[in-house]
Write an enzyme that holds these catalytic residues in place. Structure first.
Site, PDB file in Angstrom:
ATOM      1  N   LYS A 154      71.209-110.349 -36.675  1.00  0.00           N
ATOM      2  CA  LYS A 154      70.308-111.359 -37.253  1.00  0.00           C
ATOM      3  C   LYS A 154      70.747-112.752 -36.824  1.00  0.00           C
ATOM      4  O   LYS A 154      71.781-113.252 -37.259  1.00  0.00           O
ATOM      5  CB  LYS A 154      70.294-111.307 -38.779  1.00  0.00           C
ATOM      6  CG  LYS A 154      69.091-112.108 -39.310  1.00  0.00           C
ATOM      7  CD  LYS A 154      69.239-112.580 -40.731  1.00  0.00           C
ATOM      8  CE  LYS A 154      69.850-113.946 -40.836  1.00  0.00           C
ATOM      9  NZ  LYS A 154      69.093-115.046 -40.205  1.00  0.00           N
ATOM     10  N   GLY A 207      79.426-117.729 -40.766  1.00  0.00           N
ATOM     11  CA  GLY A 207      78.582-118.752 -41.368  1.00  0.00           C
ATOM     12  C   GLY A 207      79.369-119.517 -42.402  1.00  0.00           C
ATOM     13  O   GLY A 207      80.601-119.585 -42.337  1.00  0.00           O
ATOM     14  N   SER A 208      78.667-120.069 -43.372  1.00  0.00           N
ATOM     15  CA  SER A 208      79.337-120.925 -44.355  1.00  0.00           C
ATOM     16  C   SER A 208      80.140-120.076 -45.343  1.00  0.00           C
ATOM     17  O   SER A 208      79.830-118.906 -45.583  1.00  0.00           O
ATOM     18  CB  SER A 208      78.298-121.755 -45.099  1.00  0.00           C
ATOM     19  OG  SER A 208      77.433-120.892 -45.801  1.00  0.00           O
ATOM     20  N   THR A 209      81.139-120.692 -45.926  1.00  0.00           N
ATOM     21  CA  THR A 209      81.980-119.987 -46.890  1.00  0.00           C
ATOM     22  C   THR A 209      81.150-119.567 -48.106  1.00  0.00           C
ATOM     23  O   THR A 209      81.316-118.461 -48.627  1.00  0.00           O
ATOM     24  CB  THR A 209      83.177-120.876 -47.273  1.00  0.00           C
ATOM     25  OG1 THR A 209      83.964-121.054 -46.085  1.00  0.00           O
ATOM     26  CG2 THR A 209      84.051-120.243 -48.340  1.00  0.00           C
ATOM     27  N   ALA A 210      80.203-120.418 -48.533  1.00  0.00           N
ATOM     28  CA  ALA A 210      79.390-120.089 -49.709  1.00  0.00           C
ATOM     29  C   ALA A 210      78.587-118.814 -49.467  1.00  0.00           C
ATOM     30  O   ALA A 210      78.581-117.895 -50.300  1.00  0.00           O
ATOM     31  CB  ALA A 210      78.466-121.254 -50.045  1.00  0.00           C
ATOM     32  N   THR A 211      77.925-118.713 -48.313  1.00  0.00           N
ATOM     33  CA  THR A 211      77.133-117.508 -48.036  1.00  0.00           C
ATOM     34  C   THR A 211      78.054-116.310 -47.796  1.00  0.00           C
ATOM     35  O   THR A 211      77.742-115.187 -48.208  1.00  0.00           O
ATOM     36  CB  THR A 211      76.204-117.727 -46.819  1.00  0.00           C
ATOM     37  OG1 THR A 211      75.510-118.956 -46.979  1.00  0.00           O
ATOM     38  CG2 THR A 211      75.193-116.619 -46.678  1.00  0.00           C
ATOM     39  N   GLY A 212      79.187-116.546 -47.144  1.00  0.00           N
ATOM     40  CA  GLY A 212      80.146-115.463 -46.899  1.00  0.00           C
ATOM     41  C   GLY A 212      80.605-114.796 -48.186  1.00  0.00           C
ATOM     42  O   GLY A 212      80.759-113.575 -48.246  1.00  0.00           O
ATOM     43  N   GLU A 229      83.826-114.725 -40.829  1.00  0.00           N
ATOM     44  CA  GLU A 229      84.291-115.899 -40.061  1.00  0.00           C
ATOM     45  C   GLU A 229      83.585-117.092 -40.686  1.00  0.00           C
ATOM     46  O   GLU A 229      82.373-117.252 -40.523  1.00  0.00           O
ATOM     47  CB  GLU A 229      83.910-115.777 -38.583  1.00  0.00           C
ATOM     48  CG  GLU A 229      84.570-114.638 -37.841  1.00  0.00           C
ATOM     49  CD  GLU A 229      86.043-114.861 -37.529  1.00  0.00           C
ATOM     50  OE1 GLU A 229      86.601-115.904 -37.934  1.00  0.00           O
ATOM     51  OE2 GLU A 229      86.629-113.976 -36.905  1.00  0.00           O
ATOM     52  N   CYS A 263      83.199-124.478 -35.864  1.00  0.00           N
ATOM     53  CA  CYS A 263      84.070-124.096 -36.987  1.00  0.00           C
ATOM     54  C   CYS A 263      85.519-124.465 -36.710  1.00  0.00           C
ATOM     55  O   CYS A 263      86.293-124.632 -37.638  1.00  0.00           O
ATOM     56  CB  CYS A 263      83.934-122.609 -37.254  1.00  0.00           C
ATOM     57  SG  CYS A 263      84.161-121.622 -35.782  1.00  0.00           S
ATOM     58  N   GLU A 356      83.819-129.706 -45.026  1.00  0.00           N
ATOM     59  CA  GLU A 356      83.457-129.436 -43.634  1.00  0.00           C
ATOM     60  C   GLU A 356      82.131-130.156 -43.372  1.00  0.00           C
ATOM     61  O   GLU A 356      81.083-129.754 -43.873  1.00  0.00           O
ATOM     62  CB  GLU A 356      83.276-127.937 -43.413  1.00  0.00           C
ATOM     63  CG  GLU A 356      82.941-127.606 -41.975  1.00  0.00           C
ATOM     64  CD  GLU A 356      82.657-126.129 -41.753  1.00  0.00           C
ATOM     65  OE1 GLU A 356      81.904-125.535 -42.532  1.00  0.00           O
ATOM     66  OE2 GLU A 356      83.198-125.584 -40.772  1.00  0.00           O
TER      67      GLU A 356
END
Ligand code: NAD
Length: 453
Positions: A154, A207-212, A229, A263, A356
């Site tokens: 995706k 992707g972002s830490t929040a979505t991870g 990552e 990143c 970030e």
């Protein structure tokens, strides 16, 4: 939203629209992947290796085409985009050696022999961000395919074009239909379905830490394997004994490349207090020298930000000139152009130091001694990359061991080589990609005991 209109970030013209994949289509694609994976895993290892080499050759033949898609879709300068397409080819070539090297062990036991097999997990779901659309995808799909898996990919909503073309190239190279499918669409539709569909046995999320964190929590419901990552706020640590000219000349490229949408960006430059003024004197012309301009110009080093929404986010970190030490240049007119910007924050807890920003904005902070440098470098929820500039070998080793980060370089800012492991400490991620062991991360170890009685 069933489709998305793609905008060229360099001039704001409309490129084309891309239809989003529906939930039913995602489920169908995953079923197709399940059968393609069986066909692929049943091939002789040498045949799978040959398939990946043909895929690499197809990418090699399309380097210019892929690069031009990235220039238009993501605003990457042409020379960088060519490097990215070549990198995809190289990653495929590197992992084409893996199918014939998926080695198990024999373990001494009583009453028989004990062997291990590295079995493919099955279907792997790869979810990627918009900053390096094709290279990050390749870090997942090349070793996953090499280990005998099928892949559903995706791409990020804003940047699907190279991922779509790569799936076509896999087919053109003769890989089984359904083995590698790109499914453009929304994160909360296609991405979440990868997580919730039981036929997907591993997720690779970048992707972002929040979505991870959401993805990891979703994977927990099915005890699904996950590699993450995530974000970074990496430190570029410059000691007084360093080659200051070299460190200052290199620093802009460690944070402004890809307009800071990296990143691994060294977005905090930590400088020993005794040489701070000299370092800034050297940094200013280096920043002014970064070539920001037309993305199709071979000599351009930095392009625009990827989208208007992202431009607004980056700009919110520099509302006025209060903390700005100096800036580089950027074109005016249409496009999401943001100049390289150097800040001198007055506090170590200012949000420009801790967040970030993911744009061409760097904070320079002084430190007092080695212990202070290490403490400041580690004062972050992230731990992805970083650099250490010193002529003292002992210090280089001590500080490298003390910084909590997955990828460090000494007297250099390079982070990524496909032949070495890559990934983050702390909230920068979980697991590693690339390097000699990456294909193994897409397998389950099976232990078989064979009785000799
Ligand atoms: P993002 O988290 O918004 O999106 C990443 C991907 O996840 C996109 O494809 C998105 O559609 C999808 N997604 C969104 N919501 C989802 C959900 N609920 N379930 C599943 N998938 C979902 O990140 P972004 O803004 O596209 O990318 C920037 C971030 O990526 C930065 O934080 C950057 O540091 C990070 N990044 C990390 C690395 C690394 O290797 N550590 C590399 C590149 C980028």
């Amino acid at each position: 939203m069933t489709s998305i209109e793609l905008i060229n970030p360099a001039d704001e013209t409309v490129l084309r629209s891309v239809t989003h994949t529906t939930l039913a289509e995602v489920d169908d694609a995953i079923l197709h992947a399940v059968s393609a994976q069986r066909e692929w895993a049943a091939l002789a290892p040498a045949e799978r290796a040959a398939g990946l080499r043909r895929f690499a050759a197809a990418v090699d033949g399309a380097v210019e085409e892929l690069a031009m898609l990235e220039v238009a879709n993501s605003g990457h300068p042409i020379s960088q985009a060519r490097w990215e397409a070549g990198h995809v080819r190289d990653v495929l070539t590197y992992y084409s050696a893996a199918p014939e090297r998926m080695l198990g062990s024999t373990i001494p036991v009583a009453g028989g022999i004990d062997v291990t097999f590295l079995e493919p997990v099955g279907v792997v779901g790869i979810i990627v961000p918009w900053n390096f659309p094709m290279t990050i995808a390749a870090w997942g799909f090349a070793p996953a395919l090499a280990a005998g898996n099928a892949v559903v990919l995706k791409p990020a909503e804003w940047t699907p074009l190279t991922a779509l073309r790569l799936a076509e190239l896999a087919l053109e190279a003769g890989l089984p239909e359904g083995l590698f499918q790109t499914l453009p669409g929304r994160g909360d539709v296609v991405g979440e379905r990868f997580v919730s569909n039981e036929n997907v046995r591993k997720i690779v999320f970048t992707g972002s830490t929040a979505t991870g964190k959401k993805v990891m929590a979703g994977c927990a419901h099915q005890v699904k394997a996950v590699t993450l990552e995530l974000g970074g706020k990496s430190a570029n640590v410059v000691f007084a004994d360093a080659d200051l000219e070299k460190a200052a000349a290199a620093a802009p490229y460690s944070v402004f490349e890809n307009a800071g949408q990296d990143c691994c960006a060294r977005s905090r430059i930590l400088v020993e207090r005794s040489v701070l003024d000299r370092f800034l004197e050297l940094l200013e012309p280096a920043v002014a020298g970064v070539k920001v301009g037309p993305v199709t110009d071979e000599s351009t080093e930095m392009g625009p930000l990827v989208a208007k929404a992202h431009f607004d986010k980056v700009a919110s970190y520099v509302p006025d000139d209060d903390q700005v030490a100096f800036r580089g240049s950027a074109p005016t007119g249409p496009g999401f152009w943001f100049p390289p910007t150097v800040l001198l924050p007055t506090s170590r807890t200012d949000r420009v130091v801790t967040d970030e920003i993911f744009g061409p904005v760097v904070s320079v902070l002084p430190f007092d001694d080695e212990a202070d440098a290490i403490a400041l470098a580690n004062d972050s929820i992230y731990g992805l990359s970083g650099s250490i500039w010193t002529r003292d070998v002992g210090r280089a080793i001590r500080v490298s061991r003390a910084i909590e980060s997955g990828n460090l370089s000494v007297n250099s800012n390079s982070s990524v080589r496909y032949s070495t492991p890559f990934g983050g400490f702390k909230q920068s991620g979980l697991g590693r990609e690339l390097g000699p062991d990456a294909a193994t991360a897409f397998t389950e170890t099976k232990n078989v005991f064979i009785s000799t009685d």
